[in-house]
Design an enzyme around this catalytic site. Structure first.
Site, PDB file in Angstrom:
ATOM      1  N   CYS A  92     151.884  41.577  11.889  1.00 52.01           N
ATOM      2  CA  CYS A  92     152.197  42.374  10.702  1.00 52.01           C
ATOM      3  C   CYS A  92     151.344  41.918   9.513  1.00 52.01           C
ATOM      4  O   CYS A  92     151.364  40.741   9.122  1.00 52.01           O
ATOM      5  CB  CYS A  92     153.688  42.256  10.381  1.00 52.01           C
ATOM      6  SG  CYS A  92     154.165  43.003   8.817  1.00 52.01           S
ATOM      7  N   CYS A 100     153.467  40.756   6.544  1.00 58.63           N
ATOM      8  CA  CYS A 100     154.018  39.417   6.785  1.00 58.63           C
ATOM      9  C   CYS A 100     152.986  38.335   6.453  1.00 58.63           C
ATOM     10  O   CYS A 100     153.330  37.295   5.878  1.00 58.63           O
ATOM     11  CB  CYS A 100     154.468  39.288   8.239  1.00 58.63           C
ATOM     12  SG  CYS A 100     155.714  40.498   8.741  1.00 58.63           S
TER      13      CYS A 100
END
Length: 430
Positions: free
Chosen positions: A66, A69
């Site tokens: 991600c 993230c």
């Protein structure tokens, strides 16, 4: 000469000592502020489920692939360092939600990154900006008591200046206070909740009864008594003219017609998610006292339509939906159960099949065993009779033969009674 050397030696010794102390302080400060050394952000695994109840945890559920993230990672390290340095009781961790998908689904993780504060049995979602200061403010607010005390008027005035909206419970112990604490425990993610005695309030604040829940906003205050809540639900992803018009209409009612509706209504607007917007995107009025809601019969296009809708709710002519009756409660329980089952199957189909398939399989086997037990007993009885040389036909023939054998005896016995015994009148004649 010796005295000079001795003084010089003392001076060098003192200088060395001060330098060593300064060096130690610098090293200690670097170590204290270094998240890498002290592991201020702990990498969590499946053992976290058993140990999480011992502390308050701020957890980042992430996915290695991600991009958001990865962007949050340095900010998350700063959050861990700041909370540790300030002595906060909140422990900071992160968990790979793809590696521990079962545990992530238990906490309701449906996207990455997901930030949650875990406090006892409660799991609070963070929906604010992903900045260090905002995340730390959220952690400190939620980790503390749900309702904070204001012991003095000076503290009350200080808190009032810091908050745009202030919820305050005034009074002693009561069922209202218990309900207030219960609500605060769920809504602490949005704002602070306080309680105080009546003497803490300024003289300009007058309460007609105690206990009371008072809301301070925009330089004024009102007593919260379960008002109707009017909300404009808009699509946050699509800033169209329709959404802007709904927000403008609800704001005009709240400001231009305050004298007519402020006593009975609270006003607001919210950006619904995809699911909510598929159900409703417009004006909805909620009755928080009995869980009913009201919808306009037609889409609201102008201010006059909205005012008529508000008036119809007040005079009782608008149809009410929902409620807290038994039928509605059963429907809500069924809906919650269905939603939970569907979310489990969406997040982890294998786990869902195991959780719901295994009990159904056991129940099916039990029902099958109960239904086949009677037929098995009947078959065993028939087999036993055949083994002993009996059948149903033989048993019926034996009964008929026994009946024929007994019938003549009964007739003979009747004739002897008729011939052998005389009636009382015959005995008198003799």
């Amino acid at each position: 000469m010796r005295l000079r050397r001795r003084r010089c030696s003392h001076f060098l010794l003192m200088l060395f000592s001060f330098g060593a102390m300064a060096l130690l302080r610098a090293v200690f400060s670097c170590l204290l502020l270094s998240p890498a050394v002290f592991a201020l952000v702990q990498e969590l695994d499946d053992t976290f489920k058993d140990s999480r109840m011992d502390d308050v945890w701020l957890v980042d559920f992430y996915a290695p692939w991600c991009g958001y993230c990865k962007k949050l990672e340095p900010i998350w390290q700063d959050v861990g360092a700041e909370l540790t340095r300030s002595g906060s009781p909140v422990r900071v961790g992160k968990m790979d939600a793809t590696a521990y998908s079962g545990m992530a689904s238990e906490f309701g993780v449906r996207g990455y990154p997901t930030i949650k504060l875990l406090k006892g049995e409660m799991a609070y979602n963070y929906k604010g900006p992903r900045t260090k200061d905002d995340i730390i403010e959220f952690a400190n607010r939620v980790a503390g008591p749900a309702v904070r005390s204001l012991p003095s008027r000076q503290m009350f005035e200080h808190v009032l200046k810091r908050h745009n909206v202030l919820f305050l419970y005034v009074g002693g112990e009561s069922p209202l206070k218990e309900k207030y604490i219960e609500v605060a425990s769920e809504l602490i993610v949005y704002t602070y909740f306080f309680f105080a005695s009546e003497d803490v309030l300024p003289e300009s604040v007058t309460l007609h009864e105690l206990p009371s829940v008072v809301v301070f906003k925009d330089g004024s205050y009102f007593t919260y008594d379960g008002k109707l809540v009017a909300i404009a639900v808009t699509d946050g992803k699509d800033s169209t003219e329709h959404s802007s018009r709904l927000k403008g209409l609800i704001q005009r009612v709240a400001t231009e017609h305050r004298d007519l509706f402020s006593r009975d209504f609270q006003f607001g607007h919210m950006d619904g998610n995809d699911y909510i917007n598929s159900l409703i995107m417009g004006i909805i009025i909620l009755n928080t006292s009995n869980e009913q809601y009201f919808l306009p019969a037609e889409p609201v296009e102008d201010l006059q339509q909205l005012l008529l809708f508000f008036s119809s709710v007040l005079d009782g002519s608008a149809p009410a939906y929902g409620g807290d009756g038994i039928f509605q409660r059963i429907k809500r329980v069924a809906y919650d159960a269905r939603s939970t089952i569907m979310s489990v199957f969406r997040s982890s189909p294998v786990l869902g099949c195991f959780l719901f398939g295994l009990p159904l399989g056991v129940i099916s086997l039990m029902c099958y065993g109960i239904c086949t037990a009677e037929s098995d007993d009947a078959a065993d009885d028939a087999e036993l009779m055949k083994r002993d040389g009996f059948t149903d036909e033989e048993e019926e023939e034996g009964e008929e033969e026994e009946q024929r054998r007994l019938t003549p005896r009964i007739e003979d016995t009747g004739e002897e009674d008729e011939d052998g015994e005389k009636s009382p009148s015959d005995k008198k004649v003799d």
